[in-house]
Design a protein around this motif. Structure first.
Motif, PDB file in Angstrom:
ATOM      1  N   UNK A 168      -4.502 -14.374 -26.705  1.00 60.31           N
ATOM      2  CA  UNK A 168      -4.840 -12.978 -26.990  1.00 60.31           C
ATOM      3  C   UNK A 168      -4.747 -12.135 -25.721  1.00 60.31           C
ATOM      4  N   UNK A 169      -5.188 -12.706 -24.599  1.00 54.34           N
ATOM      5  CA  UNK A 169      -5.083 -11.992 -23.324  1.00 54.34           C
ATOM      6  C   UNK A 169      -3.639 -11.701 -22.962  1.00 54.34           C
ATOM      7  N   UNK A 170      -2.771 -12.683 -23.202  1.00 57.82           N
ATOM      8  CA  UNK A 170      -1.347 -12.491 -22.936  1.00 57.82           C
ATOM      9  C   UNK A 170      -0.771 -11.399 -23.820  1.00 57.82           C
ATOM     10  N   UNK A 171      -1.101 -11.467 -25.120  1.00 54.35           N
ATOM     11  CA  UNK A 171      -0.565 -10.494 -26.085  1.00 54.35           C
ATOM     12  C   UNK A 171      -1.051  -9.083 -25.768  1.00 54.35           C
ATOM     13  N   UNK A 172      -2.350  -8.941 -25.489  1.00 54.33           N
ATOM     14  CA  UNK A 172      -2.904  -7.613 -25.202  1.00 54.33           C
ATOM     15  C   UNK A 172      -2.322  -7.043 -23.912  1.00 54.33           C
ATOM     16  N   UNK A 173      -2.256  -7.873 -22.880  1.00 55.67           N
ATOM     17  CA  UNK A 173      -1.708  -7.406 -21.602  1.00 55.67           C
ATOM     18  C   UNK A 173      -0.243  -7.017 -21.745  1.00 55.67           C
ATOM     19  N   UNK A 174       0.510  -7.821 -22.496  1.00 56.97           N
ATOM     20  CA  UNK A 174       1.932  -7.520 -22.705  1.00 56.97           C
ATOM     21  C   UNK A 174       2.102  -6.231 -23.495  1.00 56.97           C
ATOM     22  N   UNK A 175       1.287  -6.072 -24.541  1.00 56.28           N
ATOM     23  CA  UNK A 175       1.402  -4.883 -25.376  1.00 56.28           C
ATOM     24  C   UNK A 175       1.045  -3.606 -24.639  1.00 56.28           C
ATOM     25  N   UNK A 176      -0.071  -3.626 -23.913  1.00 58.66           N
ATOM     26  CA  UNK A 176      -0.510  -2.427 -23.205  1.00 58.66           C
ATOM     27  C   UNK A 176       0.417  -2.077 -22.042  1.00 58.66           C
ATOM     28  N   UNK A 177       0.803  -3.105 -21.269  1.00 59.70           N
ATOM     29  CA  UNK A 177       1.690  -2.813 -20.136  1.00 59.70           C
ATOM     30  C   UNK A 177       3.043  -2.314 -20.632  1.00 59.70           C
ATOM     31  N   UNK A 178       3.526  -2.895 -21.730  1.00 61.39           N
ATOM     32  CA  UNK A 178       4.796  -2.437 -22.296  1.00 61.39           C
ATOM     33  C   UNK A 178       4.729  -1.008 -22.787  1.00 61.39           C
ATOM     34  N   UNK A 179       3.571  -0.639 -23.371  1.00 63.85           N
ATOM     35  CA  UNK A 179       3.419   0.713 -23.910  1.00 63.85           C
ATOM     36  C   UNK A 179       3.410   1.772 -22.824  1.00 63.85           C
ATOM     37  N   UNK A 180       2.881   1.446 -21.647  1.00 59.30           N
ATOM     38  CA  UNK A 180       2.743   2.441 -20.580  1.00 59.30           C
ATOM     39  C   UNK A 180       3.849   2.377 -19.529  1.00 59.30           C
ATOM     40  N   UNK A 181       4.763   1.426 -19.664  1.00 59.88           N
ATOM     41  CA  UNK A 181       5.836   1.304 -18.674  1.00 59.88           C
ATOM     42  C   UNK A 181       6.999   2.261 -18.922  1.00 59.88           C
ATOM     43  N   UNK A 182       7.117   2.753 -20.156  1.00 59.91           N
ATOM     44  CA  UNK A 182       8.214   3.675 -20.479  1.00 59.91           C
ATOM     45  C   UNK A 182       7.779   5.119 -20.245  1.00 59.91           C
ATOM     46  N   UNK A 183       8.648   5.961 -19.662  1.00 58.69           N
ATOM     47  CA  UNK A 183       9.948   5.621 -19.084  1.00 58.69           C
ATOM     48  C   UNK A 183       9.781   4.844 -17.768  1.00 58.69           C
ATOM     49  N   UNK A 184      10.626   3.851 -17.557  1.00 61.40           N
ATOM     50  CA  UNK A 184      10.464   2.943 -16.432  1.00 61.40           C
ATOM     51  C   UNK A 184      10.697   3.644 -15.090  1.00 61.40           C
ATOM     52  N   UNK A 185       9.812   3.346 -14.154  1.00 63.92           N
ATOM     53  CA  UNK A 185       9.994   3.762 -12.769  1.00 63.92           C
ATOM     54  C   UNK A 185       9.220   2.780 -11.900  1.00 63.92           C
ATOM     55  N   UNK A 186       9.609   2.695 -10.646  1.00 65.74           N
ATOM     56  CA  UNK A 186       8.943   1.739  -9.771  1.00 65.74           C
ATOM     57  C   UNK A 186       7.468   2.070  -9.545  1.00 65.74           C
ATOM     58  N   UNK A 187       7.111   3.349  -9.307  1.00 62.82           N
ATOM     59  CA  UNK A 187       5.677   3.669  -9.162  1.00 62.82           C
ATOM     60  C   UNK A 187       4.887   3.328 -10.422  1.00 62.82           C
ATOM     61  N   UNK A 188       5.484   3.608 -11.591  1.00 62.73           N
ATOM     62  CA  UNK A 188       4.791   3.309 -12.847  1.00 62.73           C
ATOM     63  C   UNK A 188       4.571   1.796 -12.997  1.00 62.73           C
ATOM     64  N   UNK A 189       5.590   1.003 -12.640  1.00 59.06           N
ATOM     65  CA  UNK A 189       5.462  -0.449 -12.703  1.00 59.06           C
ATOM     66  C   UNK A 189       4.317  -0.930 -11.817  1.00 59.06           C
TER      67      UNK A 189
END
Length: 450
Positions: A168-189
């Protein structure tokens, strides 16, 4: 009053402990979730960014991930050190701190991959070394704490809760980080991943607060192990036939389990013409099956512990044989193409994987406390190292075999057929090894039998 106090204290030391409660088990699961969330960044997100955004050869992040598994061969040492210390919590905290720092450093390394050099390569190796050390140190001490604080009857459910929360930790972290990474940029990452690490670390610290202090071990620790050297501890574990056999089981089963990791989506793409989005959904379906299997084995193993002796061996054999049957189905599917019910087959494979995985972890928790004395940390370390080596070899072996067989035979179906068949054979071999081990030996007080 002094005599009464001494008598009460003596009774408290000799009285059997009921073990940590469900809330405490969930708190330990929270720490597992934090570890899973931080590891996900290195093994999944950073891998994707390096290959797609920066056009780095896929072999480079794959080699770094394999290296972080190789570093975990040190798990027995960390477990032994936690056995010798008065408390395991400092080892968990130290491991989490190293893991968090390594994950943040890996973010910087990922960004530096846009213009790599010798310095980037050295920092990449350093960051994944820290991740491997951090996972090994914190994970081993945490499992040893779980093994020493949970009663036998609750260990199957504790394993299910702990591993379910990790996923669940993996899924939640993947989902939230994926949602906020777009549009991709190095500072955002850098910002998004640093926040994930910070939140995971803080959640783990809150979950650990006073947890060990307020929950004494189920069985009193043997002082002998406080004086053992690390080589002596390893020799004692290896002399134990059941511990040695279980080490072989862990290696074989996890080798089979991990061989499918890197080939399932290519299999769906080559032979079932699935798009990247569809194959990703297939992977999600498989993980859903794993969660269902974990819950079935965990709840079943605990609900029927008194009636059937918490026979984790039965659950392990069912999970391994079931996984072999499902892999046999995938091998047959290679010749049938789109006519085969692939999604149902993959869900079934995930479910059987979940059943055997949780049962194996439950058995591991039980066996860890069955040595001469405690030494839960050293035993957990040996099995954790076996698992890490198998994971590193399994993923790499599966991918290499498919590539070589495709080149040699010129047929995609034949290549995948052979690899899935090898995995099925390994699962059957793991089931045979497991049948020779007495996985549960609860006390008569708990009303179960081996």
């Amino acid at each position: 009053m002094t005599a009464i106090a001494k008598q009460t204290d003596a009774k408290s030391r000799t009285a059997p402990q009921t073990g940590i409660g469900w809330l405490g088990i969930v708190r330990m699961g929270t720490v597992q979730a934090a570890i899973g969330a931080m590891v996900m960044l290195a093994t999944s997100l950073f891998n994707r960014v390096m290959v797609v955004e920066y056009s780095v050869a896929a072999a480079i992040p794959a080699a770094l991930v394999a290296w972080h598994y190789a570093v975990q061969i040190t798990r027995p040492l960390w477990g032994h050190k936690s056995d010798q210390s008065r408390s395991r919590t400092p080892w968990i905290v130290a491991g989490l701190s190293i893991l968090a720092c390594g994950s943040v450093l890996a973010v910087d390394v990922t960004i530096m991959m846009a213009d790599p050099g010798i310095g980037t390569a050295l920092l990449a190796v350093l960051s994944f070394t820290m991740i491997g050390f951090g996972v090994g140190m914190s994970g081993t001490a945490l499992l040893a704490l779980l093994a020493s604080r949970v009663s036998t009857a609750r260990k199957p459910a504790a394993a299910a809760i702990s591993w379910t929360m990790m996923i669940a930790g993996i899924v939640i972290a993947a989902g939230l980080s994926g949602a906020f990474l777009d549009p991709f940029s190095e500072p955002r990452l850098a910002i998004v991943t640093s926040i994930v690490v910070l939140v995971a670390f803080c959640a783990a610290m809150l979950a650990l607060r006073n947890l060990e202090r307020d929950n004494p071990p189920v069985a009193q620790q043997n002082a002998k192990h406080d004086q053992q050297s690390f080589p002596d501890a390893l020799r004692e574990i290896w002399k134990d036939g059941e511990a040695r056999r279980f080490t072989f089981f862990v290696f074989i089963s996890m080798l089979a389990y991990s061989m499918q990791d890197l080939i399932m989506e290519p299999f769906a793409g080559f032979l079932f013409a699935m798009t990247p989005g569809e194959s990703t959904q297939l992977s999600s379906l498989q993980h859903s099956g794993i969660l269902v299997g974990m819950l079935v084995a965990g709840l079943g193993g605990s609900l029927y512990a008194k009636r059937f002796g918490a026979n984790l061996k039965l659950w392990i054999v069912v999970g391994c044989v079931g996984s072999a049957i499902m892999l046999g189905g995938l091998s047959f599917a290679a010749t049938q193409g789109v006519a085969w019910p692939l999604r149902a087959n993959v869900f079934g494979l995930g479910m059987m994987n979940g059943v055997f995985a949780v049962a194996a972890v439950g058995a591991m928790l039980g066996l860890a406390s069955r040595g001469r004395g405690s030494a839960e940390g050293a035993r957990m370390g040996v099995w954790g190292a076996s698992q890490a080596i198998a994971f590193g070899l399994g993923g790499l072996t599966g991918a290499v075999l498919v590539d070589q067989l495709r080149a040699f035979t010129g047929q995609d179906a034949t290549a995948f057929q052979i690899v899935f068949s090898i995995e099925a054979i390994l699962f059957v071999a793991a089931a045979l090894v497991a049948t020779g081990t007495t996985l549960v030996r609860p006390t008569q007080k708990e009303g179960a039998f081996a």
